[in-house]
Motif scaffolding. Sequence first.
Motif, short mmCIF file in Angstrom:
data_model
loop_
_atom_site.label_atom_id
_atom_site.label_comp_id
_atom_site.label_asym_id
_atom_site.label_seq_id
_atom_site.Cartn_x
_atom_site.Cartn_y
_atom_site.Cartn_z
N GLU A 239 0.82 -1.17 -0.16
CA GLU A 239 0.13 0.01 -0.07
C GLU A 239 0.63 1.32 0.08
O GLU A 239 0.39 2.42 -0.33
N ASN A 240 2.33 1.16 0.33
CA ASN A 240 3.13 2.32 0.17
C ASN A 240 3.96 2.45 -1.04
O ASN A 240 4.74 3.17 -1.19
N HIS A 241 3.32 1.53 -2.03
CA HIS A 241 3.88 1.17 -3.52
C HIS A 241 5.29 1.22 -3.12
O HIS A 241 6.29 1.41 -4.08
N HIS A 242 5.81 0.22 -2.31
CA HIS A 242 6.78 -0.35 -2.02
C HIS A 242 7.21 -1.73 -2.66
O HIS A 242 5.97 -2.48 -2.33
N ILE A 243 7.92 -2.19 -3.33
CA ILE A 243 7.98 -3.24 -3.90
C ILE A 243 8.26 -4.47 -2.80
O ILE A 243 9.20 -4.31 -1.88
N THR A 244 7.76 -5.60 -2.97
CA THR A 244 7.68 -6.56 -1.75
C THR A 244 8.63 -7.79 -2.24
O THR A 244 8.55 -8.59 -1.37
N ILE A 245 9.18 -7.82 -3.32
CA ILE A 245 10.18 -8.99 -3.65
C ILE A 245 11.16 -8.79 -2.57
O ILE A 245 11.86 -7.97 -2.22
N GLU A 246 11.35 -10.00 -1.89
CA GLU A 246 12.34 -10.30 -0.92
C GLU A 246 13.73 -9.82 -1.16
O GLU A 246 14.26 -10.23 -2.39
N GLY A 247 14.33 -9.07 -0.38
CA GLY A 247 15.54 -8.48 -0.74
C GLY A 247 15.97 -7.56 -1.84
O GLY A 247 16.91 -7.19 -2.05
N PHE A 248 14.77 -7.04 -2.44
CA PHE A 248 14.73 -6.13 -3.60
C PHE A 248 15.59 -4.89 -3.20
O PHE A 248 16.25 -4.37 -4.18
N TYR A 249 15.44 -4.52 -1.99
CA TYR A 249 16.05 -3.15 -1.61
C TYR A 249 17.24 -3.07 -1.01
O TYR A 249 18.02 -2.25 -0.59
N ASP A 250 17.83 -4.46 -1.09
CA ASP A 250 19.01 -4.62 -0.05
C ASP A 250 20.24 -3.97 -0.53
O ASP A 250 20.94 -3.39 0.44
N ASP A 251 20.42 -3.68 -1.63
CA ASP A 251 21.61 -2.96 -2.34
C ASP A 251 21.32 -1.60 -2.73
O ASP A 251 22.14 -0.92 -3.39
N VAL A 252 20.35 -0.96 -2.35
CA VAL A 252 19.74 0.36 -3.18
C VAL A 252 20.58 1.36 -2.29
O VAL A 252 20.52 1.28 -1.00
N GLU A 253 20.88 2.17 -3.14
CA GLU A 253 21.88 3.42 -2.16
C GLU A 253 20.92 4.30 -1.70
O GLU A 253 19.86 4.79 -2.26
N GLU A 254 21.08 4.66 -0.48
CA GLU A 254 20.34 5.41 0.26
C GLU A 254 20.67 6.98 0.19
O GLU A 254 21.91 7.22 0.36
N VAL A 255 20.14 7.96 -0.71
CA VAL A 255 20.51 9.14 -1.06
C VAL A 255 20.53 9.99 0.27
O VAL A 255 19.48 9.98 0.62
N SER A 256 21.43 10.86 0.49
CA SER A 256 21.52 11.50 1.71
C SER A 256 20.51 12.67 1.71
O SER A 256 19.94 12.99 0.81
N ALA A 257 20.16 13.18 2.90
CA ALA A 257 19.10 14.20 3.04
C ALA A 257 19.64 15.63 2.29
O ALA A 257 18.89 16.02 1.53
N GLU A 258 21.00 15.78 2.48
CA GLU A 258 21.48 16.86 1.60
C GLU A 258 21.40 16.96 0.17
O GLU A 258 20.86 17.71 -0.40
N ASP A 259 21.62 15.61 -0.28
CA ASP A 259 21.63 15.56 -1.68
C ASP A 259 20.43 15.52 -2.36
O ASP A 259 20.04 15.85 -3.42
N ARG A 260 19.37 15.02 -1.33
CA ARG A 260 17.96 14.96 -1.79
C ARG A 260 17.36 16.45 -2.02
O ARG A 260 16.71 16.83 -2.88
N ALA A 261 17.98 17.32 -0.87
CA ALA A 261 17.29 18.74 -0.82
C ALA A 261 18.01 19.39 -2.05
O ALA A 261 17.31 20.09 -2.50
N GLU A 262 19.31 19.15 -2.39
CA GLU A 262 19.92 19.72 -3.45
C GLU A 262 18.94 19.33 -4.89
O GLU A 262 18.78 20.25 -5.68
N MET A 263 18.72 18.05 -5.05
CA MET A 263 18.10 17.60 -6.31
C MET A 263 16.63 18.16 -6.33
O MET A 263 16.02 18.67 -7.38
N ALA A 264 16.00 18.46 -5.06
CA ALA A 264 14.70 18.86 -4.89
C ALA A 264 14.60 20.42 -5.41
O ALA A 264 13.69 21.00 -5.81
N LYS A 265 15.85 21.12 -5.61
CA LYS A 265 15.77 22.58 -6.23
C LYS A 265 15.44 22.56 -7.65
O LYS A 265 15.36 23.59 -7.99
N ALA A 266 15.80 21.38 -8.64
CA ALA A 266 15.57 21.32 -9.86
C ALA A 266 14.14 21.76 -10.16
O ALA A 266 13.06 21.10 -9.30
N PRO A 267 13.77 22.71 -10.91
CA PRO A 267 12.22 23.01 -11.18
C PRO A 267 11.37 21.67 -11.60
O PRO A 267 11.89 20.89 -12.65
N PHE A 268 10.54 21.65 -10.92
CA PHE A 268 9.39 20.39 -11.20
C PHE A 268 8.16 20.95 -11.27
O PHE A 268 7.48 21.33 -9.95
#
Length: 457
Positions: A239-268
């Motif tokens: 229900e959170n649109h999270h993929i349920t395949i076991e281990g799917f997110y194991d190797d996903v890079e967690e982007v830092s809050a700073e980097d996300r804030a920087e990316m969010a500056k791009a106009p959308f």
Amino acid sequence: MNRPEILSYIDANKDRFLEELFELLRIPSVSADPAFKDDVQRCALVVKESLLKAGADMAEIHQTAGHPIVYAERTIDPSKPTVLVYGHYDVQPADPVDLWDSPPFEPVVKDGKIYARGACDDKGQMYMHVKAFEIMERSGGLPCNVKFMIEGEEEVGSSNLAIWVKENKEKLKADVILVSDTSIIANDVPSITVGLRGLSYVEVEVTGPNKDLHSGVYGGGVANPVNVLCEMIASLQDENHHITIEGFYDDVEEVSAEDRAEMAKAPFDIEAYRKGLGVASTRSESGYSPSEGTSIRPSLDVNGIWGGYIGQGAKTVLPSKAYAKISMRLVPYQDPNDITRKFESHFKKIAPPSVKIKVTPHHGGEPIVIPTNFPGYVAASKAMEESFGTRPIPERSGGSIPIIALFEKELGLKSILLGFGLNSDDIHSPNEHYGIFNYLKGIETIPLFYKHFTAES
Ligand code: BES
Ligand code: MN
Ligand code: MN
């Protein structure tokens, strides 16, 4: 070369630049469909001839087990840096053809845009490099060496180019790879793509009864594989649109809050995004915006699903089989083979005992992230700043170009993704188009990249 000189050359030649692109667009070089094999060959030949005409020392066609690779070189001085241009001349199928407003292989200009299959992806963007090269060559302004590697199988996974690259490392020696096969944010908001998602693509087959059955005589007593497939697919996201395949997110890079804030500056403009797509609301993984959902987060989508009776009218049938094609877009540091394995074992595990499952993997590819602190990026940023008048924003894209990761691994070269398309150009869709502004802006920016890259190296 300096900008005024480039602009005056473009101004004097822009009609021809368009007409030559149209010639390429008229060739239906659809790589996925064997019916177009000869057209793909013909297209390779036209690309080769265009490189020779623009001033290449040599240009050749390399046949492969699939479609050919066009390779060309121009060496001005071996002690100078070398730019290796990559692009593709193959295109996606034009289907569904009846949804096009004009025939897909008869380019037309409407509202300042070129409409044709491949206009943006990637003939239009690839050909900008041929014309930019012509400008530098004719004006005596080519500041370094250049190699071209233009393939005919990008849209079907580049497997033969991968083999060819491994066999031709010496020939392909260069300092940077330059690619125009991505997008900018908007025509007044230039950006440079610094990330591409990877891909795992599977086809699933669900088998129920050993033959199609009468849906009245058997319905209610036997599992229907189409119903089962729908249940299984629905369960792949919670229900959170999270993929349920076991281990799917194991190797996903967690982007830092700073980097996300920087990316969010791009106009959308989410309102325009919604309106353009005709959807009442967007949908992304909980805790992430739609632009994050299509860039720093992985996704899973059904690309096609079929089974049972899909003809005219109603036929009462409980089908024996159901199928789906499913893509998973991956982010660093997910491994496509690992994800395919995880998908397969999960999918088999969740299947009820009433059906049999077959999973067939298709081509995949690794994600890539490109740094912003090396000469190639600095040069690209300066070039765009000069041509657009504002500094480009580094942006991660949701699409995939699997061969880019292989270039890095096999050739040790980073790529610069200097694309000029717009996400609204309808690539892979009916009415694909490419702005004349974008085509000419690309031709203008590329020689500036060569100038800055030669100075930075
Ligand atoms: N040029 C696209 C990829 C792209 C488009 C990247 C827009 C960024 C922005 C490329 O031709 C493409 O379509 N790639 C395929 C993958 C391939 C394995 C078929 C894709 O992303 O679906
Ligand atoms: Mn492309
Ligand atoms: Mn494509």
